[in-house]
Design a protein around this motif. Structure first.
Motif, PDB file in Angstrom:
ATOM      1  N   ARG A 270       0.733  -1.321  -0.095  1.00  0.00           N
ATOM      2  CA  ARG A 270       0.018  -0.123  -0.010  1.00  0.00           C
ATOM      3  C   ARG A 270       0.710   1.234   0.057  1.00  0.00           C
ATOM      4  O   ARG A 270       0.478   2.234  -0.563  1.00  0.00           O
ATOM      5  N   ARG A 275      -2.585   3.789  -4.215  1.00  0.00           N
ATOM      6  CA  ARG A 275      -3.926   3.171  -3.931  1.00  0.00           C
ATOM      7  C   ARG A 275      -4.328   1.937  -4.774  1.00  0.00           C
ATOM      8  O   ARG A 275      -3.805   1.683  -5.711  1.00  0.00           O
ATOM      9  N   GLY A 276      -4.653   0.723  -3.840  1.00  0.00           N
ATOM     10  CA  GLY A 276      -5.189  -0.421  -4.427  1.00  0.00           C
ATOM     11  C   GLY A 276      -4.235  -1.316  -4.500  1.00  0.00           C
ATOM     12  O   GLY A 276      -3.985  -2.625  -4.767  1.00  0.00           O
ATOM     13  N   GLU A 318      -6.251  -0.930   3.059  1.00  0.00           N
ATOM     14  CA  GLU A 318      -6.797   0.164   2.164  1.00  0.00           C
ATOM     15  C   GLU A 318      -7.586   0.965   2.880  1.00  0.00           C
ATOM     16  O   GLU A 318      -7.469   2.223   2.465  1.00  0.00           O
TER      17      GLU A 318
END
Length: 586
Positions: A270, A275-276, A318
């Protein structure tokens, strides 16, 4: 036929002819690698240079050839070794020990994969000829500088390969330890898994090299996610005995290992990928690890292994990142906490449908504490890895303290998992039927055990049967037990720190001088330690100091590798400090 088959399987080291053949092949491969490297550096051979140029224009676009080619070779080699390892474990569980190392087909992809990892590191060292590779090169000679990541990959690969000859020596001294967690076995899987840290350092050095055309953002994002997913795979291999359903340690070890792997690899993903990134790493893990399980099971036709999920932990990480991503250490601590609590709950539910031995209420309190220890220590290491790659490590004293503290927590948790007891003056009375069913009565009842089950293995398949409770201290089988041939059949009892067993049937094994223990229609036998039953080949007359000395050698090699990886991350962190890390957003 069962006895004859066992006579053909040595219980100690490999036959001398197989040792010589394996050594000769190893020396030949090393000679080929040496010739390629020397030929490239002297300009007499162009093969390595051509392959490196092709790699830097293809899948590893955006990296110089000295990083691109080794990254591809290492990743393919890791997947090859992973396939061989799960195949090998499956064979040992269902068939027992080998006739010899060259007689086990699964050893070949393991050897090829581990040599490939070592070769990838050596290639990274050999490729740079007239340049200083990256911002943190290591000087070998006055004119020869190598990437630090390449040295780490080569070192991890060598450490893993060293496990093979040491494993044979180990078997000669102590007998065969048919368990994943044998010290030399841990060298094999540990070296392969931890090589991913070296690969991440190598990729960062390649990105920081001047004069390289940047890769498209999507390709860079995917490559980093795959590398972090590979790290998750490598760290998860230590759980393989639980995956197959024949763990030889307490059940709380499994949530600890899952949380440790998730905390380290997914937190690093992360932070480093963007992101993701945690979800991408978990998906890559599921594809590769699930693919290996399908290949070994339905395709090859051997024993299938369950796959821990990790997707829930990835989503949780996340979500935590939405609030704390700009404060990496706070993010890591919070992520480790949710992995050890909510992640534990998700994996608890998953084991109920996916594993032969699901988690039970017996482990709830200690299991959560162990998962917290794994999640927090792993997350801190993941933060240090990602921030090191980004050139944003805290001051050296703080970084070293966090690194050492995390390792101490991991060591303490592993030690706790290895501590178990065998109940005194406890017996089991069995009543068996001709069709293999049985009823077992304990001399005293247990409140809420983690499991009371029958395990039968090494008879051509694996049989695990969680017994049905019919009274305060009485249990019965739900399936017929195998009670002949080469099967080793025992009742296993796990309650808190109690980890013990009672043999039901054990075959004759002339190679170790063991007589058959028949499955009488009625018998009463003492509860005893599991290890002498599960690992009958282990020699019981070796002085304790010999075991301690041998284990200390393996431990010293392991610590050297871990410290070298920490050095590599610290080195690249100092070299790229202040340089922007190309990421796909926070």
């Amino acid at each position: 036929m069962g006895v004859l088959a066992e006579e053909l399987k040595p219980a100690g080291g490999a036959a001398l002819d197989q040792v010589l053949i394996a050594s000769g092949v190893g020396l030949l491969l090393a000679a080929v690698l040496l010739v390629l490297g020397h030929g490239h550096r002297t300009g007499r051979l162009r093969a390595l240079g051509a392959l490196a140029a092709l790699a830097s224009r293809g899948a590893a676009r955006g990296l110089p050839g000295w990083a691109a080619l080794p990254m591809i070779v290492a990743m393919v080699s890791l997947i090859t070794a992973l396939l061989g390892m799960y195949w090998d474990i499956s064979l040992h569980i269902t068939r027992g020990r080998d006739e010899g190392p060259l007689a086990n087909i699964a050893h070949y992809p393991i050897l090829i994969g581990l040599f490939g990892i070592f070769a990838a590191g050596v290639i990274a060292l050999a490729l740079p000829v007239k340049e200083k590779p990256g911002p943190a090169p290591v000087r070998i000679t006055r004119t020869w500088h190598v990437p630090a990541g390449g040295a780490l990959v080569a070192g991890a690969g060598f450490y893993a390969l060293l496990g093979f000859p040491l494993d044979d020596v180990w078997h000669r001294i102590f007998g065969q330890d048919v368990t994943l967690w044998g010290p030399t076995h841990l060298m094999l899987i540990g070296g392969a898994g931890l090589s991913l840290v070296g690969m991440l350092v190598l990729e960062r050095e390649g990105l920081a090299a001047s004069g390289v055309t940047p890769a498209p953002a999507a390709l860079s994002y995917l490559r980093r996610g795959m590398a972090c997913g590979g790290l998750l795979i490598g760290l998860s291999v230590f759980q393989a005995e639980f995956d197959f359903g024949v763990p030889q340690f307490r059940l709380v070890n499994q949530p600890f290992l899952i949380a440790l792997a998730a905390g380290c690899a997914l937190v690093a993903a992360r932070l480093w990928v963007g992101r993701g990134g945690a979800v991408l790493a978990a998906v890559f893990y599921m594809v590769v690890r699930g693919g290996v399980s399908l290949a070994v099971g339905p395709v090859i036709g051997e024993l299938n292994a369950a796959v821990p999920m990790y997707l829930a932990e990835a989503v949780l990480i996340e979500l935590v990142a939405l609030a704390l991503i700009r404060r990496p250490l706070a993010f890591g601590v919070a992520a480790g906490f949710v992995v050890g609590t909510a992640g534990f709950a998700a994996e608890y539910a998953w084991t109920q449908v996916a594993f032969r031995l699901p988690w039970t209420p017996d482990i709830l309190v200690e299991g959560v504490l162990m998962a917290l220890a794994g999640g927090l220590s792993g997350a801190v290491l993941g933060v240090l890895l990602a921030e090191g790659l980004a050139g944003r490590l805290p001051r050296p004293a703080a970084s070293r303290g966090l690194f050492a503290g995390s390792l101490l927590v991991i060591a303490a948790a592993v030690a706790n998992c290895l501590v178990f007891t065998v109940p005194d003056r406890m017996q089991v009375t069995a009543a068996l039927t001709p069709d293999g069913h049985g009823t077992f009565t304990l001399s005293r009842g247990l409140d809420d055990p983690a499991w009371i089950q029958v395990t039968a293995w090494q008879g051509g398949d694996l049989h695990v049967d969680l017994l049905e409770r019919t009274g305060p201290a009485t249990y019965r089988t739900t399936e017929p037990m195998p009670l002949d041939g080469t099967w080793k059949t025992l009742v296993r009892i796990h309650d808190g720190r109690t980890l013990a067993a009672v043999p039901v049937f054990l075959p004759e094994d002339p190679a170790i001088g063991a007589k058959e223990l028949p499955a009488d229609a009625r018998f009463t036998r003492d509860v005893q330690a599991e290890q002498p039953l599960l690992q009958r080949e282990l020699k019981q007359d070796v002085p304790g100091w010999v075991w301690a000395a041998a284990s200390s050698v393996v431990l010293a090699c392991t610590l050297l590798l871990v410290l070298a990886l920490g050095w590599g991350v610290s080195r690249i962190a100092g070299a790229v400090r202040g340089r922007p890390a190309v990421r796909s957003g926070a």
